[in-house]
Design an enzyme around this catalytic site. Structure first.
Site, PDB file in Angstrom:
ATOM      1  N   THR A   1      88.629  36.626  17.526  1.00 37.83           N
ATOM      2  CA  THR A   1      88.107  36.010  18.748  1.00 37.83           C
ATOM      3  C   THR A   1      86.975  35.030  18.469  1.00 37.83           C
ATOM      4  O   THR A   1      86.871  33.986  19.121  1.00 37.83           O
ATOM      5  CB  THR A   1      87.621  37.129  19.698  1.00 37.83           C
TER       6      THR A   1
ATOM      7  N   ASP B   1      89.177  43.911  16.600  1.00 39.39           N
ATOM      8  CA  ASP B   1      90.106  45.020  16.849  1.00 39.39           C
ATOM      9  C   ASP B   1      90.159  46.025  15.704  1.00 39.39           C
ATOM     10  O   ASP B   1      90.279  47.229  15.934  1.00 39.39           O
ATOM     11  CB  ASP B   1      91.524  44.471  17.115  1.00 39.39           C
TER      12      ASP B   1
HETATM   13  N1  ASP Z   1      90.207  40.905  20.324  1.00 42.13           N
HETATM   14  C1  ASP Z   1      90.140  40.656  18.976  1.00 42.13           C
HETATM   15  C2  ASP Z   1      88.792  40.096  18.529  1.00 42.13           C
HETATM   16  O1  ASP Z   1      87.811  40.519  19.022  1.00 42.13           O
HETATM   17  C3  ASP Z   1      91.267  39.978  18.362  1.00 42.13           C
HETATM   18  C4  ASP Z   1      91.304  40.351  16.926  1.00 42.13           C
HETATM   19  O2  ASP Z   1      90.888  41.442  16.555  1.00 42.13           O
HETATM   20  O3  ASP Z   1      91.696  39.507  16.131  1.00 42.13           O
HETATM   21  O4  ASP Z   1      88.678  39.241  17.706  1.00 42.13           O
END
Ligand code: ASP
Length: 326
Positions: A6, A84
């Site tokens: 993200t 994640d």
């Molecule tokens: N939601 C996730 C993040 O915070 C996506 C990932 O882990 O790549 O980056």
């Protein structure tokens, strides 16, 4: 070093909806000009992917690179990635990178296209910590939301809010305020693992739940895994109907018992029922003290990858070290 996630996500005209990880480490640093006042930074873009796509092989490659940078005299390394799997990757790096410089893993919960993105502040905080001499010899650290966590304790505890990371068993080691890095607790570095050539072993993770009829746990032994981590109830218990399958599997591969509760530790000598911790230990399952299922799976994968014959001993001494045996 950037891996995606993200913190590096933007709209891509080739993708119909949503954001994807497109920014490289150099873009992230360029977007946070205050970093220049804190440290002299060199950037490396290693991957641009969602963190769920990372593998143990990616992390072993990263660990080798970090070690070589330490050898060249770099004081600290910041790794940015998706949140994640950050609690797993940071712990893997904790075990793979020999202690030398500071090692900080960070990311963001709000991507750069949303109001109030947290990536720049997290990156600046991570660089501040990585540039701090007192942050060396603590193993891998995780910096988000102005908090400094030890990789061995931290967990992602919320799906979306900016303050998503917590260390339920220990609390953070410190915090950031204005331009100051505060470290109020220290941990000892953990003994590292050195993977052997070849692919990472396959370790399964299974969570116990009410009324499970044992059909899946019975199947796991037939799927060829190199090890299994069971997240048991409470202090490390499974339904009595699991016992036969787990006992048989434990004669062939390491089977670890953790707690699904997310804090505290697996018991040693309290419950005598079938599937209780005393029974499971007698059947060859290994307790992992305070490691949760995700971290126990990381540890078992790396222990098997490094020294299959002594994986059980490695896990026992590592889990006692994380629990802070006195
Ligand atoms: N939601 C996730 C993040 O915070 C996506 C990932 O882990 O790549 O980056």
């Amino acid at each position: 070093m950037s891996l995606g996630g993200t913190i590096a996500a933007e709209r891509d005209p080739n993708v119909a909806r949503g954001v994807t990880a497109t920014l490289a480490a150099s873009d992230l640093v360029a977007g946070t000009p205050q970093i220049a006042e804190v440290a002299e930074v060199t950037t490396v873009a290693l991957r641009q992917m969602p963190s769920g796509d990372l593998t143990f092989e990616d992390l072993a490659e990263l660990a080798t690179l970090v070690s070589s940078l330490y050898d060249e005299g770099i004081d600290g390394v910041v790794v940015t990635q998706g949140t994640d799997t950050l609690e797993e990757t940071a712990f893997a790096l904790d075990l793979l990178v020999p202690t030398s410089g500071a090692l900080v893993v960070s990311g963001a919960m709000r991507n750069p296209t949303t109001p109030g993105p947290d990536g720049p502040a997290n990156l600046l905080g991570a660089v501040r910590v990585a540039a701090t001499a007192a942050a060396r010899d603590l193993g891998a650290l995780v910096v988000l939301g102005d908090e400094i966590h030890a990789a061995r304790f931290v967990t992602k505890a919320h799906a979306t809010r900016p303050h998503a990371f917590a260390s339920p068993n220990a609390g953070p080691l410190g915090w950031l305020v204005e331009d100051r890095v505060r470290l109020v607790t220290r941990v000892k570095p953990l003994v590292g693992f050195t993977p052997r050539p070849g692919p990472a072993p396959a370790v399964a993770l299974y969570r116990c739940s009410l009324g499970d009829d044992a059909r899946l746990i019975g199947e796991i032994g037939r799927l060829g895994y190199d090890g299994l981590v069971v997240e048991g109830f409470g202090g490390g218990h499974v339904p009595g109907r699991f016992v036969a399958a787990l006992s048989e599997l434990a004669t062939r591969v390491p089977v670890l018992i953790a707690s699904r509760t997310g804090a505290g530790e697996v018991l040693h000598d309290t419950y005598g029922f079938a599937g209780g911790e005393i029974d499971l230990a007698a059947r060859g399952l290994l307790r992992v003290a305070s490691l949760d299922g995700l971290k126990a799976r990381v540890a078992l994968t790396l222990a098997l990858w490094s020294d299959r014959d002594h994986a059980a001993q490695l896990i026992t001494s590592l889990s006692e070290a994380v629990a802070g045996e006195c």
